[in-house]
Design a protein around this motif. Sequence first.
Motif, mmCIF file in Angstrom:
data_model
loop_
_atom_site.group_PDB
_atom_site.id
_atom_site.type_symbol
_atom_site.label_atom_id
_atom_site.label_comp_id
_atom_site.label_asym_id
_atom_site.label_seq_id
_atom_site.Cartn_x
_atom_site.Cartn_y
_atom_site.Cartn_z
ATOM 1 N N ASP A 30 -42.256 -52.822 77.793
ATOM 2 C CA ASP A 30 -41.196 -53.657 78.371
ATOM 3 C C ASP A 30 -41.489 -53.875 79.863
ATOM 4 N N THR A 31 -42.323 -54.865 80.134
ATOM 5 C CA THR A 31 -42.687 -55.161 81.517
ATOM 6 C C THR A 31 -42.925 -56.663 81.652
ATOM 7 N N SER A 32 -43.236 -57.101 82.864
ATOM 8 C CA SER A 32 -43.536 -58.527 83.041
ATOM 9 C C SER A 32 -44.618 -58.679 84.105
ATOM 10 N N HIS A 33 -45.351 -59.779 83.999
ATOM 11 C CA HIS A 33 -46.389 -60.094 84.996
ATOM 12 C C HIS A 33 -45.762 -60.097 86.394
ATOM 13 N N GLN A 38 -45.212 -58.197 91.835
ATOM 14 C CA GLN A 38 -44.337 -57.956 92.992
ATOM 15 C C GLN A 38 -44.367 -56.504 93.445
ATOM 16 N N ARG A 39 -44.399 -55.565 92.493
ATOM 17 C CA ARG A 39 -44.322 -54.146 92.873
ATOM 18 C C ARG A 39 -45.669 -53.526 93.201
ATOM 19 N N THR A 40 -46.766 -54.154 92.731
ATOM 20 C CA THR A 40 -48.073 -53.487 92.908
ATOM 21 C C THR A 40 -49.184 -54.402 93.423
ATOM 22 N N ASP A 153 -45.787 -45.808 78.108
ATOM 23 C CA ASP A 153 -45.032 -45.502 79.324
ATOM 24 C C ASP A 153 -45.271 -46.579 80.385
ATOM 25 N N ARG A 154 -44.306 -47.466 80.572
ATOM 26 C CA ARG A 154 -44.507 -48.590 81.492
ATOM 27 C C ARG A 154 -44.613 -48.135 82.951
ATOM 28 N N ASN A 155 -44.110 -46.915 83.236
ATOM 29 C CA ASN A 155 -44.183 -46.414 84.613
ATOM 30 C C ASN A 155 -45.611 -46.149 85.072
ATOM 31 N N ARG A 217 -48.528 -38.118 84.163
ATOM 32 C CA ARG A 217 -47.136 -38.439 84.503
ATOM 33 C C ARG A 217 -47.043 -38.556 86.017
ATOM 34 N N MET A 218 -46.181 -39.418 86.451
ATOM 35 C CA MET A 218 -46.149 -39.630 87.901
ATOM 36 C C MET A 218 -44.747 -39.906 88.403
ATOM 37 N N ASN A 219 -44.429 -39.313 89.548
ATOM 38 C CA ASN A 219 -43.202 -39.661 90.250
ATOM 39 C C ASN A 219 -43.600 -40.716 91.291
ATOM 40 N N GLY A 220 -43.591 -41.969 90.851
ATOM 41 C CA GLY A 220 -44.128 -43.068 91.659
ATOM 42 C C GLY A 220 -43.502 -43.183 93.034
ATOM 43 N N ARG A 221 -42.162 -43.006 93.096
ATOM 44 C CA ARG A 221 -41.476 -43.171 94.388
ATOM 45 C C ARG A 221 -41.925 -42.117 95.390
ATOM 46 N N GLU A 222 -42.070 -40.856 94.913
ATOM 47 C CA GLU A 222 -42.503 -39.779 95.824
ATOM 48 C C GLU A 222 -43.935 -40.022 96.305
ATOM 49 N N VAL A 223 -44.812 -40.459 95.381
ATOM 50 C CA VAL A 223 -46.212 -40.720 95.766
ATOM 51 C C VAL A 223 -46.260 -41.874 96.768
ATOM 52 N N PHE A 224 -45.431 -42.860 96.529
ATOM 53 C CA PHE A 224 -45.364 -44.010 97.435
ATOM 54 C C PHE A 224 -44.988 -43.546 98.852
ATOM 55 N N PRO A 254 -58.825 -49.351 102.083
ATOM 56 C CA PRO A 254 -57.899 -48.324 101.596
ATOM 57 C C PRO A 254 -58.079 -48.077 100.096
ATOM 58 N N HIS A 255 -57.587 -46.934 99.643
ATOM 59 C CA HIS A 255 -57.504 -46.696 98.202
ATOM 60 C C HIS A 255 -56.691 -47.830 97.582
ATOM 61 N N GLN A 256 -57.235 -48.413 96.526
ATOM 62 C CA GLN A 256 -56.637 -49.608 95.920
ATOM 63 C C GLN A 256 -55.641 -49.205 94.839
ATOM 64 N N ALA A 257 -54.452 -48.749 95.267
ATOM 65 C CA ALA A 257 -53.442 -48.320 94.294
ATOM 66 C C ALA A 257 -52.316 -49.331 94.181
ATOM 67 N N ASN A 258 -51.897 -49.851 95.328
ATOM 68 C CA ASN A 258 -50.710 -50.689 95.337
ATOM 69 C C ASN A 258 -50.720 -51.530 96.618
ATOM 70 N N SER A 314 -57.763 -42.771 101.850
ATOM 71 C CA SER A 314 -57.269 -42.589 100.486
ATOM 72 C C SER A 314 -56.204 -41.499 100.406
ATOM 73 N N PHE A 315 -55.448 -41.529 99.314
ATOM 74 C CA PHE A 315 -54.432 -40.511 99.017
ATOM 75 C C PHE A 315 -54.415 -40.342 97.508
ATOM 76 N N GLY A 316 -53.911 -39.224 97.034
ATOM 77 C CA GLY A 316 -53.839 -39.090 95.581
ATOM 78 C C GLY A 316 -53.355 -37.734 95.125
HETATM 79 O O1 UT7 Z 1 -53.588 -43.222 93.175
HETATM 80 C C1 UT7 Z 1 -52.334 -42.658 93.436
HETATM 81 C C2 UT7 Z 1 -51.526 -42.918 92.215
HETATM 82 N N1 UT7 Z 1 -50.194 -43.342 92.355
HETATM 83 C C3 UT7 Z 1 -49.715 -44.383 93.071
HETATM 84 O O2 UT7 Z 1 -50.325 -44.977 93.880
HETATM 85 C C4 UT7 Z 1 -48.282 -44.742 92.778
HETATM 86 C C5 UT7 Z 1 -47.451 -44.972 93.999
HETATM 87 N N2 UT7 Z 1 -46.163 -45.559 93.609
HETATM 88 C C6 UT7 Z 1 -46.064 -46.856 93.268
HETATM 89 O O3 UT7 Z 1 -47.033 -47.590 93.304
HETATM 90 C C7 UT7 Z 1 -44.693 -47.372 92.904
HETATM 91 O O4 UT7 Z 1 -43.731 -46.359 93.079
HETATM 92 C C8 UT7 Z 1 -44.631 -47.894 91.438
HETATM 93 C C9 UT7 Z 1 -45.408 -49.187 91.333
HETATM 94 C C10 UT7 Z 1 -45.152 -46.872 90.470
HETATM 95 C C11 UT7 Z 1 -43.175 -48.205 91.067
HETATM 96 O O5 UT7 Z 1 -42.614 -49.143 91.995
HETATM 97 P P1 UT7 Z 1 -41.194 -48.852 92.639
HETATM 98 O O6 UT7 Z 1 -40.844 -50.012 93.481
HETATM 99 O O7 UT7 Z 1 -41.260 -47.502 93.314
HETATM 100 O O8 UT7 Z 1 -40.276 -48.851 91.388
HETATM 101 P P2 UT7 Z 1 -39.335 -47.693 90.857
HETATM 102 O O9 UT7 Z 1 -40.117 -46.551 90.332
HETATM 103 O O10 UT7 Z 1 -38.319 -47.411 91.922
HETATM 104 O O11 UT7 Z 1 -38.619 -48.412 89.650
HETATM 105 C C12 UT7 Z 1 -37.763 -49.542 89.829
HETATM 106 C C13 UT7 Z 1 -37.326 -50.029 88.468
HETATM 107 C C14 UT7 Z 1 -36.848 -48.916 87.551
HETATM 108 O O12 UT7 Z 1 -35.744 -49.408 86.818
HETATM 109 P P3 UT7 Z 1 -34.253 -48.993 87.218
HETATM 110 O O13 UT7 Z 1 -34.223 -47.505 87.109
HETATM 111 O O14 UT7 Z 1 -34.062 -49.471 88.626
HETATM 112 O O15 UT7 Z 1 -33.430 -49.717 86.212
HETATM 113 C C15 UT7 Z 1 -38.003 -48.709 86.617
HETATM 114 O O16 UT7 Z 1 -37.595 -48.209 85.350
HETATM 115 O O17 UT7 Z 1 -38.431 -50.640 87.798
HETATM 116 C C16 UT7 Z 1 -38.562 -50.097 86.489
HETATM 117 N N3 UT7 Z 1 -39.949 -50.134 86.092
HETATM 118 C C17 UT7 Z 1 -40.519 -51.195 85.514
HETATM 119 N N4 UT7 Z 1 -40.024 -52.401 85.170
HETATM 120 C C18 UT7 Z 1 -40.877 -53.282 84.607
HETATM 121 C C19 UT7 Z 1 -40.890 -49.170 86.236
HETATM 122 N N5 UT7 Z 1 -42.070 -49.602 85.756
HETATM 123 C C20 UT7 Z 1 -41.874 -50.844 85.289
HETATM 124 C C21 UT7 Z 1 -42.700 -51.813 84.696
HETATM 125 N N6 UT7 Z 1 -42.171 -53.008 84.375
HETATM 126 N N7 UT7 Z 1 -44.008 -51.585 84.454
#
Ligand code: UT7
Length: 352
Positions: A30-33, A38-40, A153-155, A217-224, A254-258, A314-316
Amino acid sequence: MEKRYGRITGWGAYVPEKVLTNHDLEKMVDTSHDWIVQRTGIHQRHIAGPDETNATMSTEAARRALAKANLDATELDLIIVATTTGDYITPAVSSQVQHMLGATDVPAFVLANGCTGFLYALTTAQQFISGGVYKNILIIGSELLSRYVDWTDRNTCVLFGDAAGAFVMQASNEPCGVYGFDMGSDGSGSENIIAPAMGSAEPVNATTFAEGRQFIRMNGREVFKFATRILGRTSQRSLDQAGMSFNDIDCIVPHQANLRIIQAAAKVMDVPMERFLVKVHKYANTSAASIPVAICDGLESGEISLDDRLLLVSFGSGLTWASAVLQMAPTRQRQVYTNGTKAPVVAELVAA
Ligand code: UT7
């Protein structure tokens, strides 16, 4: 002893042929282009085929780098493979790569440090060169993450891709190589990127397998948050060690994560985005492969050149961080940017 520099004489990347677009992912989770872009900033990622492994990808990138360096694999003194997704827990994938390259008896080891692994390997190689121990070192960053992500896992599944990148570092008397570096680790954040049941702490069994605890598994917000905090700080430490400032740097890789993390780092560093090499849209996050693959792409497209002063950062997982000021080859003709833009203000010609 005469000072010895680590010149990068060869570079090569391998990305699998198969491309998985954001639109393909829309059919899987359940995701979209638009959300992903926009987020990454990611548009697509490459995914290894069924016959490909971390070893085959590493070996192909290494062959390309060795060909560029015009060096036979038997002339290598050391092989370092930065990866956390080797073919097996044991043996280390570095020995498979050594064998596949025909690098008879060459020492080889894996450096498992997630996304910062390649920069840790680069600075490790530099120590062997400047210490006079070795002359020819192969450094590989390779990840086959598609077999470690949970495709339901869409996260996480939208973020990663497979790739390998390699450098050949050779001893040189001419100034070049790593001018300054910084590395660090904060294990208090280790749970923020973790494959819980892939090690000895929690061996895979029927229950952990059913719960998908073998996947990342990842806590994306904390890593961000961590990434935006650390990238500027570690970069400054590397620059200080090199006796340079951001104005002395031609390009930041930079590390190409986001893309949003890169934009936040640019703001902290007060450096315009034009001075950052960005390839995340093409390859997504390929962890230890991300920086060498971006550099190979940038060299091929002409966005960077061998005597540019690069700031790699880089970070990770760990959580860890690393940065390095790198000039791949000795100075031929350098463009010096003093006004903080891409426009060259002073061009100085330095004799080779
Ligand atoms: O190499 C190091 C590895 N890790 C990283 O670099 C990750 C660093 N973190 C990130 O890049 C970002 O935190 C993410 C891209 C993972 C997530 O972006 P975000 O802006 O921090 O989004 P979020 O986790 O705050 O989620 C916002 C919403 C959530 O929905 P609710 O709870 O607000 O209703 C998520 O469930 O977006 C939802 N969501 C998605 N929606 C559509 C999470 N993943 C997706 C998805 N498609 N793929």
